[in-house]
Design a protein around this motif. Structure first.
Motif, PDB file in Angstrom:
ATOM      1  N   TRP A 153      17.146   0.007  -3.800  1.00 40.05           N
ATOM      2  CA  TRP A 153      15.901   0.696  -3.450  1.00 40.05           C
ATOM      3  C   TRP A 153      15.960   1.216  -2.007  1.00 40.05           C
ATOM      4  O   TRP A 153      15.252   2.134  -1.653  1.00 40.05           O
ATOM      5  CB  TRP A 153      14.719  -0.276  -3.572  1.00 40.05           C
ATOM      6  CG  TRP A 153      14.142  -0.393  -4.933  1.00 40.05           C
ATOM      7  CD1 TRP A 153      14.697  -0.014  -6.111  1.00 40.05           C
ATOM      8  CD2 TRP A 153      12.848  -0.924  -5.255  1.00 40.05           C
ATOM      9  NE1 TRP A 153      13.845  -0.285  -7.155  1.00 40.05           N
ATOM     10  CE2 TRP A 153      12.701  -0.842  -6.652  1.00 40.05           C
ATOM     11  CE3 TRP A 153      11.814  -1.472  -4.496  1.00 40.05           C
ATOM     12  CZ2 TRP A 153      11.544  -1.285  -7.299  1.00 40.05           C
ATOM     13  CZ3 TRP A 153      10.670  -1.912  -5.138  1.00 40.05           C
ATOM     14  CH2 TRP A 153      10.536  -1.811  -6.528  1.00 40.05           C
ATOM     15  N   ASN A 164       7.584  -3.160  -8.866  1.00 42.86           N
ATOM     16  CA  ASN A 164       7.392  -4.605  -8.729  1.00 42.86           C
ATOM     17  C   ASN A 164       6.644  -5.214  -9.912  1.00 42.86           C
ATOM     18  O   ASN A 164       6.248  -6.378  -9.874  1.00 42.86           O
ATOM     19  CB  ASN A 164       6.699  -4.931  -7.398  1.00 42.86           C
ATOM     20  CG  ASN A 164       7.670  -4.819  -6.234  1.00 42.86           C
ATOM     21  OD1 ASN A 164       8.854  -5.090  -6.391  1.00 42.86           O
ATOM     22  ND2 ASN A 164       7.182  -4.417  -5.080  1.00 42.86           N
ATOM     23  N   PHE A 208      13.724  -2.678 -10.395  1.00 39.18           N
ATOM     24  CA  PHE A 208      14.365  -3.112  -9.152  1.00 39.18           C
ATOM     25  C   PHE A 208      15.863  -3.263  -9.383  1.00 39.18           C
ATOM     26  O   PHE A 208      16.289  -3.910 -10.343  1.00 39.18           O
ATOM     27  CB  PHE A 208      13.770  -4.434  -8.674  1.00 39.18           C
ATOM     28  CG  PHE A 208      14.337  -4.892  -7.359  1.00 39.18           C
ATOM     29  CD1 PHE A 208      13.984  -4.256  -6.187  1.00 39.18           C
ATOM     30  CD2 PHE A 208      15.237  -5.949  -7.307  1.00 39.18           C
ATOM     31  CE1 PHE A 208      14.511  -4.655  -4.969  1.00 39.18           C
ATOM     32  CE2 PHE A 208      15.775  -6.364  -6.093  1.00 39.18           C
ATOM     33  CZ  PHE A 208      15.404  -5.710  -4.921  1.00 39.18           C
ATOM     34  N   ARG A 236      13.103 -12.632  -7.805  1.00 44.51           N
ATOM     35  CA  ARG A 236      12.323 -11.702  -8.623  1.00 44.51           C
ATOM     36  C   ARG A 236      11.476 -12.459  -9.646  1.00 44.51           C
ATOM     37  O   ARG A 236      10.294 -12.153  -9.839  1.00 44.51           O
ATOM     38  CB  ARG A 236      13.246 -10.724  -9.357  1.00 44.51           C
ATOM     39  CG  ARG A 236      13.918  -9.708  -8.487  1.00 44.51           C
ATOM     40  CD  ARG A 236      12.981  -8.765  -7.800  1.00 44.51           C
ATOM     41  NE  ARG A 236      12.385  -7.771  -8.689  1.00 44.51           N
ATOM     42  CZ  ARG A 236      11.467  -6.882  -8.313  1.00 44.51           C
ATOM     43  NH1 ARG A 236      11.026  -6.890  -7.075  1.00 44.51           N
ATOM     44  NH2 ARG A 236      10.971  -6.022  -9.157  1.00 44.51           N
TER      45      ARG A 236
END
Length: 600
Positions: free
Chosen positions: A160, A397, A443, A460
Motif C-alpha cells: 500500500w 481495512n 491489504f 490483520r
C-alpha cells in the motif's frame, strides 16, 4: 524555524556529487562509491554530527553506500533512488528534468475534486506511466486533482505504501523519480493538480537502517509500529529536519502541489512548537521563494481544528484535513453497519449535524472510544474538510476489502455519491468507485522476512476483532491478493457501470457550475418525519438535494414551488427504475436522490 540542512546525495554538473549524512554518534563515516570507480571517500564531520564529502567522479546513476566506523555498508537514509530494492546500494539521481509546466498554477482548494489512487493497482501497467495513459479519462470525468497513495521506496513491489523505509526515494517498480516527474508534468499539462500521500508518523520495518545512523526513534512513546519517531527528544531537531527536507523536496523538485500527511495524531510531539506547525512554516517560506501555492492536508482521527486554524490563532495553519465523521455518517445510513467504530454513528440526525457543523463528535462522548473527543469546527470554511464515501482505509481495512458496490444496491450508490460531490466540502473519490468497480481493494505486502510476514498476518486478524465480518482474511503476502485488487476498468463494456460513471460526471459538472463558493453558513438541512429523507439546500447557489435512504418510496410534504428538477437518480438514463418526481407529484423512488434548482 529550527535547523534547515540539506541531506543525501546532490549532483551538480561539472562539480560532482556532495554527500551529506547525519550520524552524530559515529567516529568515522566513509562514502563507498560502487561500480568502476570503486572509491572510498572519508567524510568530514561538521556541527551536530553531519558528515559531508564530495566526489567529483560520482554522477547520476552512480551507486553508493555509507560505512560507519568501518562497519558494514548501509544505504543512505535520505536516498533518492533504490533501484535494487531496500537492502542494496543507493543511487545518485539527475536533478535536472525538462519541465513543461512553467505556466502551471495550483488550483484554489475549493476547486479540488480529488481522485485517490494506488499506483500499483490503478492501471494495467501498475506504474506512473500507466496513470499518464489514463489522464484523459480522469479529465473527462471532471477530476481536478489526483492523490497518490505513498510512493516512498518499500520492500518488494507490492505494498500500500505505508511500509516505506526511504522517504526520499521514489518506488523503483513504479518508475522511479524520473517516472514521477513525468507524471506530475503530464498532470499539470492536463490541468490536474497532484497530491502526494506522505508518512511522517513511522517508517516500515524491512530495510529500515536509520537507527544505525542516529537516534531517529525514541522510547518515550509506544506506537502501533513500535518505538516512535523522535520529534521531541534529544537530537530531535535533526529528525525534524529529515522530514521537513523531505516535504520540501516533493514540492520544490517534483512540482507536487499538495501533501496528504498520514495519521498526524501518531506524530507524537510535546515540544513548544509542534512538528506540524514547523513544517507548515517551512512550506510558507517555500511558497514565497517559488511564488507557488502548496497545501498540506492532514489525516487525523482527533477532530481537532487546531490542525487547520491559522498559526496566529494558535493553530498549525494547515490547508485542510480529512473528515471521517462524514464518511461514517453516510456509510452507516447506506449500509446499516454499526460494528466497531461505526457503533458511534448510524443516526440520521448525524448527517444534518455534519453538513452544518463538520464534526459530529465536537466535544461529545464517544461510546466506542470511551472518552469525549473533538472540537467545534462550525466556524472553519467548508473547503478545509476533505470528504468521501470510500477511500483506501475504509475499503481496504475491511476484512475482505469490499467496496460499497458489494455492500449496497446499485440505486443506493447514486445518493451516496451525491452526498459527497454536492456537499459543501472538498470531495474525494476512491479509484474505480465512479463506475462501481467490483474488484475489492485488499491489504497486500511483499516482504522478504518470513517472521515479519507472519506478524503482519496476525496483526490483520486482530484488527478485525471488533467487527462481525464473516470469512477468512486474504493473505497479505499472496500475489493473488494484489491481483484481485487491480481495477478492471470495464465500464465501457458494462451498461450499468457506464451509466453510473455518467451520473458521477453529471454531478461533478453540476458542482463546478453551481457550487464554486460553497459554505456551511448558506446551507439548510432537515429530515422528514420518518427520518428516512434528508433534504439539504445550498441557499446562495439555489441548489437543493433530496435523498431517500429508505427501501420504500417516500412522499415529500414540503413546498416544492420555485424549484425545478434537474437530476433524478431514478431516471432510466442513470440505470434507474424510472423517475416519478415532479413539482406536483413529490414521490421519491426508493434509494434515490433528486436535485432541484431554484427557478426564482
Amino acid at each position: 524555524m529550527g535547523i534547515s540542512r540539506e541531506i543525501g546525495a546532490h549532483y551538480v554538473q561539472e562539480k560532482g556529487t556532495t554527500f551529506t549524512v547525519w550520524a552524530p554518534e559515529a567516529e568515522q563515516v566513509n562514502v563507498v562509491i560502487h561500480g568502476k570507480l570503486k572509491q572510498t571517500i572519508p567524510l568530514q564531520r561538521e556541527a551536530f554530527g553531519y558528515w559531508v564529502g564530495l566526489s567529483e567522479e560520482a554522477t547520476p546513476g552512480t551507486r553508493y553506500s555509507f560505512k560507519l566506523d568501518n562497519d558494514k555498508e548501509l544505504p543512505d537514509p535520505a536516498s533518492q533512488s533504490q533501484p535494487d530494492g531496500v537492502h542494496k546500494a543507493s543511487e545518485v539521481i539527475n536533478p535536472n528534468y525538462n519541465w513543461t509546466d512553467q505556466n502551471w498554477k495550483n488550483l484554489p482548494l475549493e476547486e479540488y475534486i480529488v481522485y485517490e489512487l494506488h499506483v500499483g493497482t490503478f492501471s494495467e501497467e501498475g506504474t506512473f506511466e500507466g496513470i499518464v495513459n489514463k489522464l484523459p479519462e480522469l479529465k473527462e470525468l471532471g477530476i481536478t486533482a489526483i492523490e497518490l497513495m505513498p510512493i516512498a521506496q518499500f520492500p518488494g513491489n507490492r505494498n500500500w505504501g505505508y511500509d516505506g523505509v526511504y522517504p526520499f526515494a521514489t518506488q523503483n517498480s513504479y518508475g522511479g523519480p524520473e517516472g514521477l516527474k513525468k507524471l506530475v508534468d503530464a498532470c499539470h499539462k492536463t490541468g490536474i493538480a497532484v497530491v502526494l500521500d506522505v508518512v511522517y508518523n513511522h517508517l516500515g520495518p524491512e530495510g529500515n537502517y536509520t537507527s544505525s545512523f542516529g537516534p531517529y526513534f525514541t522510547e518515550k512513546y509506544n506506537t502501533p509500529w513500535g518505538a516512535a519517531l523522535n520529534f521531541d527528544d534529544a537530537h530531535s531537531d535533526h529528525v525534524r529536519n529529515f522530514f521537513i527536507q523531505n516535504a520540501l523536496m516533493w514540492l520544490r523538485d517534483f512540482h507536487v502541489d499538495a501533501l496528504r500527511l498520514d495519521a498526524v495524531h501518531a506524530i507524537l510531539d510535546t515540544g513548544a512548537k509542534h512538528f506540524i506547525q514547523e513544517l507548515q512554516e517551512h512550506v510558507n517560506h517555500l511558497e514565497q521563494q517559488q511564488t507557488q501555492t502548496y497545501y498540506l492536508i492532514a489525516e487525523s482521527d482527533l477532530n481537532d481544528v487546531r490542525l487547520i486554524n491559522p498559526i496566529e490563532q494558535g493553530g498549525y495553519g494547515l490547508a485542510a484535513q480529512w473528515m471521517d465523521d462524514y464518511h461514517h455518517a453516510i456509510h452507516t445510513m447506506a449500509t446499516g453497519e454499526t460494528d466497531g467504530y461505526y457503533s458511534d454513528f448510524g443516526k440520521p440526525e448525524h448527517l444534518v449535524k455534519t453538513l452544518k457543523h463538520s464534526f459530529i463528535y465536537n466535544g461529545m462522548y464517544s461510546e466506542y472510544r470511551k472518552r469525549t473527543i473533538g472540537t467545534d469546527a462550525t466556524a472553519n470554511p467548508a473547503k478545509q474538510f476533505v470528504v468521501c464515501s470510500q477511500n483506501h482505509d475504509q475499503v481496504g481495512n475491511r476484512m475482505l476489502g469490499e467496496r460499497l458496490t458489494k455492500l449496497v444496491s446499485f440505486e443506493m450508490l447514486k445518493p451516496v455519491t451525491a452526498l459527497v460531490i454536492l456537499s459543501p466540502y472538498t470531495p474525494m473519490l476512491f479509484m474505480g468507485e465512479e463506475y462501481g468497480e467490483e474488484n475489492p481493494f485488499q491489504f497486500f505486502v511483499s516482504h522478504t522476512d518470513e517472521a515479519l510476514v507472519e506478524a503482519v498476518r496476525k496483526g490483520r486478524k486482530e484488527e478485525f476483532a471488533a467487527f462481525a465480518w464473516q470469512g477468512e482474511a486474504p493473505d497479505p503476502q499472496s500475489e493473488e491478493t494484489f491481483n484481485n485488487s487491480r481495477l478492471q476498468h470495464n465500464y465501457k463494456n458494462n451498461e450499468k457501470q457506464n451509466q453510473l460513471r455518467e451520473f458521477y460526471k453529471e454531478l461533478i459538472q453540476l458542482r463546478k457550475a453551481t457550487l464554486k463558493n460553497t459554505s456551511k453558513e448558506h446551507l439548510e438541512a432537515a429530515l422528514n418525519e420518518g427520518e428516512t429523507v434528508l433534504d439539504f439546500t445550498h441557499t446562495s447557489a439555489g441548489l437543493r438535494c433530496i435523498v431517500n435512504f429508505s427501501k420504500e418510496a417516500q412522499s415529500i410534504a414540503t413546498d416544492q414551488k420555485g424549484w425545478k428538477v434537474i437530476l433524478d437518480s431514478a431516471d432510466e438514463k442513470w440505470g434507474g427504475p424510472s423517475s416519478t418526481y415532479t413539482s406536483e407529484n413529490t414521490i421519491l423512488q426508493p434509494e434515490s436522490v433528486v436535485v432541484l434548482q431554484a427557478t426564482a
